[in-house]
Design an enzyme around this catalytic site. Sequence first.
Site, PDB file in Angstrom:
ATOM      1  CE  LYS A  20      11.388   5.185   4.348  1.00  0.00           C
ATOM      2  NZ  LYS A  20      11.005   4.897   5.729  1.00  0.00           N
TER       3      LYS A  20
HETATM    4  O1  G3P Z   1       9.502   2.758   7.768  1.00  0.00           O
HETATM    5  C1  G3P Z   1       8.769   1.913   6.976  1.00  0.00           C
HETATM    6  C2  G3P Z   1       8.358   0.624   7.632  1.00  0.00           C
HETATM    7  O2  G3P Z   1       9.466  -0.012   8.189  1.00  0.00           O
HETATM    8  C3  G3P Z   1       7.180   0.745   8.541  1.00  0.00           C
HETATM    9  O3  G3P Z   1       6.933  -0.423   9.263  1.00  0.00           O
HETATM   10  O4  G3P Z   1       5.754  -1.642  11.070  1.00  0.00           O
HETATM   11  O5  G3P Z   1       4.827   0.561  10.258  1.00  0.00           O
HETATM   12  O6  G3P Z   1       4.689  -1.480   8.844  1.00  0.00           O
HETATM   13  P1  G3P Z   1       5.463  -0.764   9.897  1.00  0.00           P
END
Ligand code: G3P
Length: 214
Positions: A83
């Site tokens: 990533k």
């Molecule tokens: O891993 C990236 C993403 O899915 C993070 O989600 O909920 O932290 O905005 P969030």
Amino acid sequence: MKFFLDTANIDEIRQGVEMGMVDGITTNPSLVAKEGREFRAILEDICELVDGPVSAEVVSTQFSGMIQEAHSLAEIHENIVVKIPMIFEGLKAIHQLSKEGIKVNVTLIFSASQALMAAKAGATYVSPFVGRLDDVSHPGMDVIQQIVTIFDNYDFNTQVLVASIRHPLHVVEAAMMGADVGTMPFKVLEQLIKHPLTDVGLARFLKDWEKLAV
Ligand code: G3P
């Protein structure tokens, strides 16, 4: 649509795998930090449990550091996807890694233009963050629709991985738009199963069955 779990928690991953709902895993530095275990050990455990892509994020923000981290992560298991953040140095790294045949998931995407550039650089996946866009009053799913359209227009092989999913409607809308992957916290996977009428209906069936049994 493929379902990925957005977690580094082994118990959650195991439960998802038992349900047959896990096509892959995404992690990020925040999710890994929550587990309080060594990064490599977590990734090895995940790769043993899951037969699919496992995203692991670099923390360097410079090209050479990203490449070094990417090589080290990629050698852990053939299913590791590196990533890389959507920044200037990141684009250079995506381009280099894709030439080397290392799969890249480009993270922190918040616009269709960023997704287009990541695809042109050779990304395997782009990760637009729908929940965080919604948080700042920009409809996240509109960006997904734009990216899906652009990738279809030009036959990009890059897959649209909808990230930062917060609730079941994000998943349903992503599926309606033809996004390739939705990555979600375990809680959303559980929410997707549930419907109040299912619970009411089951309770009624069981109650009626009891009447027959007496
Ligand atoms: O891993 C990236 C993403 O899915 C993070 O989600 O909920 O932290 O905005 P969030």
